[in-house]
Design a protein around this motif. Structure first.
Motif, short mmCIF file in Angstrom:
data_model
loop_
_atom_site.label_atom_id
_atom_site.label_comp_id
_atom_site.label_asym_id
_atom_site.label_seq_id
_atom_site.Cartn_x
_atom_site.Cartn_y
_atom_site.Cartn_z
N ILE A 67 0.83 -1.20 0.00
CA ILE A 67 0.00 0.00 0.00
C ILE A 67 0.86 1.25 0.00
CG2 ILE A 67 -0.24 -0.05 2.53
CD1 ILE A 67 -3.02 1.20 2.15
N GLN A 68 1.99 1.22 0.69
CA GLN A 68 2.86 2.39 0.79
C GLN A 68 3.70 2.54 -0.47
OE1 GLN A 68 5.56 2.31 4.08
NE2 GLN A 68 6.36 4.36 3.71
N GLY A 69 3.55 3.69 -1.13
CA GLY A 69 4.32 3.96 -2.32
C GLY A 69 3.78 3.34 -3.59
N THR A 70 2.84 2.41 -3.47
CA THR A 70 2.28 1.75 -4.64
C THR A 70 0.82 2.12 -4.82
OG1 THR A 70 3.81 -0.10 -4.31
CG2 THR A 70 1.95 -0.47 -5.79
N LEU A 71 -0.01 1.69 -3.89
CA LEU A 71 -1.43 2.08 -3.95
C LEU A 71 -1.62 3.52 -3.51
CD1 LEU A 71 -3.20 -1.13 -2.59
CD2 LEU A 71 -2.91 -0.40 -4.96
N LEU A 72 -0.77 4.01 -2.63
CA LEU A 72 -0.85 5.40 -2.17
C LEU A 72 0.22 6.23 -2.87
CD1 LEU A 72 -1.41 4.97 1.67
CD2 LEU A 72 -3.12 5.29 -0.12
N LEU A 143 -8.23 7.40 0.44
CA LEU A 143 -8.89 7.62 -0.84
C LEU A 143 -8.35 8.86 -1.55
CD1 LEU A 143 -12.60 6.76 0.08
CD2 LEU A 143 -11.11 5.47 -1.45
N GLU A 144 -8.09 9.91 -0.80
CA GLU A 144 -7.57 11.14 -1.40
C GLU A 144 -6.16 10.96 -1.95
OE1 GLU A 144 -7.90 14.04 1.67
OE2 GLU A 144 -10.05 14.39 1.35
N ASN A 145 -5.42 9.97 -1.45
CA ASN A 145 -4.05 9.74 -1.90
C ASN A 145 -3.91 8.45 -2.71
OD1 ASN A 145 -2.08 11.84 -0.56
ND2 ASN A 145 -3.61 11.34 1.00
N LEU A 146 -5.03 7.89 -3.14
CA LEU A 146 -4.99 6.65 -3.90
C LEU A 146 -4.44 6.91 -5.30
CD1 LEU A 146 -5.86 3.74 -3.24
CD2 LEU A 146 -8.03 4.21 -4.38
N ASN A 147 -3.53 6.04 -5.73
CA ASN A 147 -2.93 6.15 -7.06
C ASN A 147 -3.89 5.54 -8.08
OD1 ASN A 147 -1.35 5.52 -9.47
ND2 ASN A 147 0.43 6.09 -8.24
N LEU A 148 -4.35 6.36 -9.01
CA LEU A 148 -5.37 5.92 -9.96
C LEU A 148 -4.85 4.80 -10.86
CD1 LEU A 148 -8.14 6.22 -11.24
CD2 LEU A 148 -7.23 8.08 -12.64
N ASP A 250 5.27 9.67 -11.69
CA ASP A 250 3.87 9.39 -11.98
C ASP A 250 2.99 9.69 -10.78
OD1 ASP A 250 4.69 8.55 -14.46
OD2 ASP A 250 4.78 6.43 -13.89
N SER A 251 3.49 9.39 -9.57
CA SER A 251 2.71 9.63 -8.36
C SER A 251 2.50 11.11 -8.11
CB SER A 251 3.41 8.99 -7.16
OG SER A 251 3.48 7.59 -7.31
N LYS A 252 3.49 11.93 -8.48
CA LYS A 252 3.38 13.36 -8.24
C LYS A 252 2.51 14.06 -9.27
CE LYS A 252 7.90 13.69 -5.99
NZ LYS A 252 9.27 14.25 -6.06
N ASN A 253 2.27 13.40 -10.41
CA ASN A 253 1.46 14.00 -11.46
C ASN A 253 -0.01 13.84 -11.11
OD1 ASN A 253 0.27 14.95 -13.77
ND2 ASN A 253 1.49 13.68 -15.17
N GLN A 258 -4.01 10.96 -9.56
CA GLN A 258 -4.94 11.25 -8.46
C GLN A 258 -6.31 10.69 -8.76
OE1 GLN A 258 -5.13 15.36 -7.39
NE2 GLN A 258 -6.33 14.98 -5.54
N MET A 259 -6.91 10.08 -7.74
CA MET A 259 -8.22 9.46 -7.90
C MET A 259 -9.32 10.51 -7.77
SD MET A 259 -10.10 6.62 -8.12
CE MET A 259 -9.09 5.22 -7.60
N PRO A 260 -10.11 10.78 -8.83
CA PRO A 260 -11.23 11.71 -8.71
C PRO A 260 -12.31 11.15 -7.78
CG PRO A 260 -10.68 11.26 -11.02
CD PRO A 260 -9.96 10.26 -10.19
N ARG A 261 -13.01 12.05 -7.11
CA ARG A 261 -14.02 11.62 -6.16
C ARG A 261 -15.09 10.76 -6.80
NH1 ARG A 261 -15.89 13.13 -1.17
NH2 ARG A 261 -14.21 14.63 -1.00
N GLU A 262 -15.47 11.09 -8.03
CA GLU A 262 -16.53 10.32 -8.70
C GLU A 262 -16.09 8.91 -9.07
OE1 GLU A 262 -14.48 12.99 -11.75
OE2 GLU A 262 -15.32 13.19 -9.72
#
Length: 462
Positions: A67-72, A143-148, A250-253, A258-262
Motif C-alpha cells: 500500500i505504501q508507495g504503490t497504492l498510495l 482515498l484522497e491519496n490513492l494512485n489511480l 507518476d505519483s506526483k502528477n 490522483q483518484m477523482p471523487r466520482e
C-alpha cells in the motif's frame, strides 16, 4: 580489568557497525548531491511502468503489492497516517511528541524509523480507539491519496493480496472494505489486555515483503506484482510472472495519478476526526504554531456571536476569517398563519442554525438531538433538545412554533460530504410554513464536530 577490555571491545563493535550503516545509507539514498545521476545508475529500472500494464482478461489473475508507495501516492513516509492515529486516537500531546521525533527519525534507517513511529503512536492506546481511527478517519485520507493507475490494475484482477511492513491494523479495514483486497499480510503489534504496548508482536520484527510472499504462496508465483523503484520492491515483484513499477514522477502528477471523487471504489459518506488536512510534518508544525492564535480567535468569535448585534457580528466574523455567502431569497411571510416559520436545513455542522440566524439577522430557536452542555451554554441562540420519540418531539415542536420561528436539521446527524441522508418527515406534519435551506461548509484545518472525540471542545475547533 577483563571486564573493561570486554566493554571497550563491545563499544568499538557498536560504533564500527553504526558508522558502516551510516556510510551505506549515504550511498544508497544519494546524499552525494554533486552527482544527481548516481541514484538512477545504482538502481536501474528493470520493470515497465504500471501505466503499461494491460487490463483485459485479468479476472482470473492474482495481484500482489504494497500500500505504501504503490497504492498510495505519498511514497516518502507513512508519517501522516501515524500522526492521524496519534492525534485522533491518542491526544494532542502524543501528536506533539511524534512531531518532535521527526527531525531525529529523518536520519535513521527505515526500519528504526517505522519502529519508533509505531511505539510513539500506539503505546498505551486502547484497541477500540485504534479500530475507530482505522475505520472512520483513515479511509478519507487513503482515498484522497490513492494512485489511480495502480488502482486500475488492482481492480482488474480477481484475487488481491497486499504485503506491507506497516501495521496491519492500520490498513486492513480500508483495503478489504474499499478496494476488495482478499488478504493483508502486515506487521503485527503486541497487545496486553485491551491496550497496545507499541512493540511488535512475538519478536518477529517488521514484515519483509519478499520473504512473506514466499511463505504465503510457497512454490507458486503470483501473476502480477506492483512495486516501487526500491531494491526491496524489486526483490518482491521479481517473484511474480509479471512485474510493474510505480514511478515517483507518476505519483506526483496529479492529473494522471490522483483518484477523482466520482471514481472512488465506494462512496465516502461518513468520516470522523478533527483534522481536515493531510498531516505531513510541515503541515503539522504549522498547526501547532497556529494553535495559540487559534484559541484566542475562537474565544473572540464566541464573544461576538453572543454579545454583538447581527450586523456587527457578521462584520467582525468576516474579519476573523469566517466567510458567509447567502444565495437565493427569503420568501415573504404569510399573514394568515399564526405559527412561526420552520426552517429545515441540511446538516453539515452544529453551527448550521447559528449561520442561518446570522444570515436572516433574526433570532431562531434551534432543535437539537445531541449537543454538549458546553455548546448549549455558549450558543448565541436558544436550543431545545429533541428525544427521537416521535410523539414527544411533535408536542415540543408544536409548542415552540407557537412561540416563534424554528430551525431543525431532520437528518439528525451531521454529514461532511455532499450527500443528503434519510430524514424524518415529522416537520412536514406540524408546520404551516416550511422554508428549505441547503447548507454547505468548507474548512481548511479542523472539523468542528466529531462523533468519537470530546464534544465539549466543538466550539473551540469552530
Amino acid at each position: 580489568m577483563a571486564f573493561l577490555k570486554l566493554a571497550n571491545w563491545v563499544l568499538y563493535q557498536l560504533l564500527a557497525n553504526s558508522c558502516y550503516k551510516a556510510a551505506r545509507k549515504m550511498r544508497n539514498y544519494d546524499f552525494l548531491l554533486g552527482n544527481p545521476s548516481l541514484k538512477s545508475s545504482q538502481q536501474p529500472c528493470l520493470f515497465p511502468s504500471v501505466a503499461k500494464c494491460g487490463l483485459d482478461k485479468r479476472a482470473s489473475h492474482t495481484l500482489v503489492c504494497d500500500i505504501q508507495g504503490t497504492l498510495l501516492r505519498s511514497s516518502q513516509s507513512f508519517f501522516p497516517y501515524f500522526m492521524l492515529v496519534a492525534f485522533e486516537g491518542g491526544s494532542i500531546v502524543r501528536a506533539f511528541l511524534l512531531l518532535l521525533s521527526w527531525p531525529i527519525l529523518w536520519f535513521v534507517d527505515y526500519e528504526l524509523k517505522l519502529r519508533a513511529m509505531i511505539f510513539i503512536s500506539f503505546c498505551g492506546l486502547k484497541l477500540k480507539d485504534v479500530e475507530s481511527v482505522s475505520r472512520a478517519v483513515l479511509p478519507k485520507f487513503y482515498l484522497e491519496n490513492l494512485n489511480l493507475e495502480a488502482y486500475k490494475v488492482l481492480a482488474s484482477t480477481g484475487s488481491k493480496v497486499v504485503f506491507t511492513s506497516v501495521p496491519r491494523v492500520l490498513v486492513e479495514g480500508f483495503l478489504k472494505e474499499y478496494l476488495g483486497v482478499g488478504d493483508v499480510v502486515g506487521t503485527e503489534l503486541q497487545t496486553v489486555g485491551k491496550f497496545y504496548t507499541g512493540l511488535l508482536a512475538g519478536g518477529s520484527g517488521l514484515v519483509v515483503k519478499h520473504r512473506a510472499l514466499k511463505d504465503y504462496f510457497g512454490d507458486a508465483n503470483p501473476d502480477i506484482g506492483l512495486g516501487t523503484l526500491s531494491l526491496h520492491d524489486h526483490l518482491f515483484i521479481s517473484l511474480c510472472k509479471e512485474a510493474y513499477v510505480v514511478h515517483k514522477e507518476d505519483s506526483k502528477n496529479s492529473t494522471t495519478s490522483q483518484m477523482p471523487r466520482e471514481k472512488y471504489p465506494k462512496p465516502l459518506i461518513f468520516h470522523d476526526g478533527r483534522l481536515a488536512f493531510f498531516p505531513t510534518p510541515s503541515a503539522t508544525l504549522y498547526m501547532f504554531m497556529w494553535l495559540p492564535l487559534g484559541i484566542i480567535l475562537a474565544i473572540f468569535r464566541i464573544f461576538i456571536g453572543n454579545y454583538l448585534p447581527y450586523t456587527y457580528g457578521m462584520l467582525f466574523g468576516f474579519w476573523s476569517g469566517v466567510h458567509l455567502e447567502v444565495k437565493g431569497h427569503i420568501p415573504p411571510r404569510s399573514t394568515t398563519h399564526k405559527k412561526g416559520v420552520l426552517y429545515v436545513c441540511t446538516h453539515r455542522t452544529l453551527m448550521d442554525p447559528v449561520f442561518l440566524s446570522m444570515a436572516l439577522s433574526k433570532p431562531l430557536t434551534a432543535l437539537t438531538y445531541s449537543l454538549s452542555k458546553m455548546s448549549e451554554f455558549i450558543a448565541p441562540l436558544k436550543t431545545v433538545r429533541l428525544t427521537r420519540d416521535r410523539q414527544k418531539d411533535g408536542n415540543t415542536m408544536q409548542k415552540m412554533l407557537r412561540e416563534g420561528d424554528l430551525v431543525v436539521c431532520p437528518e439528525g446527524t451531521t454529514c461532511r460530504e455532499p450527500y443528503l441522508l434519510r430524514f424524518s418527515s415529522l416537520f412536514a406534519e406540524l408546520a404551516d410554513e416550511i422554508v428549505p435551506v441547503a447548507m454547505n461548509t468548507h474548512v481548511s484545518m479542523f472539523y468542528g464536530t466529531t462523533a468519537s472525540g470530546l464534544k465539549c471542545l466543538d466550539p473551540l475547533f469552530f
